[in-house]
Design an enzyme around this catalytic site. Structure first.
Site, PDB file in Angstrom:
ATOM      1  N   CYS A 110       0.871  -1.182   0.000  1.00 27.77           N
ATOM      2  CA  CYS A 110       0.000   0.000   0.000  1.00 27.77           C
ATOM      3  C   CYS A 110       0.902   1.223   0.000  1.00 27.77           C
ATOM      4  O   CYS A 110       1.694   1.409   0.941  1.00 27.77           O
ATOM      5  CB  CYS A 110      -0.912  -0.005   1.226  1.00 27.77           C
ATOM      6  SG  CYS A 110      -1.932   1.473   1.394  1.00 27.77           S
TER       7      CYS A 110
ATOM      8  N   CYS B 179      -5.345   6.598  -3.176  1.00 26.41           N
ATOM      9  CA  CYS B 179      -4.702   5.289  -3.301  1.00 26.41           C
ATOM     10  C   CYS B 179      -3.341   5.500  -3.928  1.00 26.41           C
ATOM     11  O   CYS B 179      -3.237   5.907  -5.093  1.00 26.41           O
ATOM     12  CB  CYS B 179      -5.561   4.351  -4.161  1.00 26.41           C
ATOM     13  SG  CYS B 179      -4.789   2.734  -4.474  1.00 26.41           S
TER      14      CYS B 179
END
Length: 277
Positions: A76, A214
């Site tokens: 991530c 994101c």
């Protein structure tokens, strides 16, 4: 029994951080499913379990991300930047190494926040993975024209005229669960701003919904746009709803993801006590 957490976010991509050296959580998946819920829990895009190793120079932090569905994600981008800020605060340094399931990253403090060198990306179908004989570039999957890339996690990237005109909650799920993706995929839409940058919206696998930002999706937009000839900017400015990110490319050919990180607040969550042997 309770364990303390710290809440961080990177351009709106928010995480609870738990010190894995100090606190044991027997069922991490259950905790993430409960506390990431934005109605009944604290609310977050995931829980970062971090273990600091200060003996190294620069210090290292082992990062495990458990998403709201209770599953572990290998990587991530914004989570890594939050982990880096957490580790740098504890060690008084401006650089750390981050060990993730997708590889080891280097992160550095910048004037505007934290920059992290991302893992190697791939357009190779086996590395994404996607059931295809060759790279997937601007091909229609479940009604959306996408290019497939893995930037630590898989992304189906689609360029559109205006991201705000896309009904992402309707368009994305069929792509996210398409049969050609044996492990599923994130779905990212982008629209050009006319100056070599892009607006971004991402429907995240594991969150099962749109997130305010994101990081791996921002990198996916930048590398796909450069691959398809949509921009030659460096850095590439990417603007998700939660704030601005910059994706640049270093002399090793690696993508660098940079942007602000903020510590929001601290708290405690309830967990079941460990079972005594």
């Amino acid at each position: 029994m309770t364990v303390p957490f710290e809440k961080y976010h990177g351009t709106g991509n928010d995480f609870l951080i738990i010190d894995a050296d100090e606190h044991t959580v027997p069922d991490r998946g259950e905790l993430a499913r409960r506390e990431c819920d934005r109605t009944d829990g604290v609310g977050a895009d995931g829980i970062l379990f971090l273990a600091l190793e200060e003996a190294f120079q620069p210090p290292r932090v082992v990062m495990t991300l458990v998403q709201p569905d209770g599953e572990t994600a290998p990587m991530c981008g914004n989570g890594a930047r939050c982990a880096a800020e957490w580790a740098m605060q504890r060690t008084g340094t401006d650089s750390v190494m981050i060990d993730t399931q997708a590889g080891t990253l280097r992160a550095d403090r910048t004037d505007d926040g934290v920059a992290v060198e991302m893992t190697e990306l791939t357009f190779d179908p086996a590395g994404i993975p996607v059931d295809a004989d060759e790279g997937v570039f601007e091909e229609e999957i479940e009604g959306l024209e996408v290019t497939m890339v893995n930037t630590g996690v898989p992304h189906a990237v689609s360029f559109v005229d205006d991201v705000d005109d896309v009904d992402l909650e309707t368009v994305a799920p069929p792509v996210r669960h398409a049969d050609v993706f044996p492990r599923g995929t994130n779905v990212t839409v982008a629209s050009p701003d006319g100056d070599g940058g892009f607006s971004q919206r991402t429907y995240e696998r594991g969150v099962e919904g749109e997130t305010d930002s994101c990081g791996t999706g921002a990198v996916a937009i930048a590398v796909v746009a450069r691959r398809l000839g949509y921009t030659d900017a460096d850095p590439v400015e990417v603007r998700p709803p939660g704030g601005d990110l910059q994706v640049s490319f270093n002399d090793r050919g690696r993508a660098m993801l940079a942007g602000p990180v903020e510590h929001e607040f601290d708290g405690e969550v309830s967990v079941e006590p460990p079972i005594e042997p």
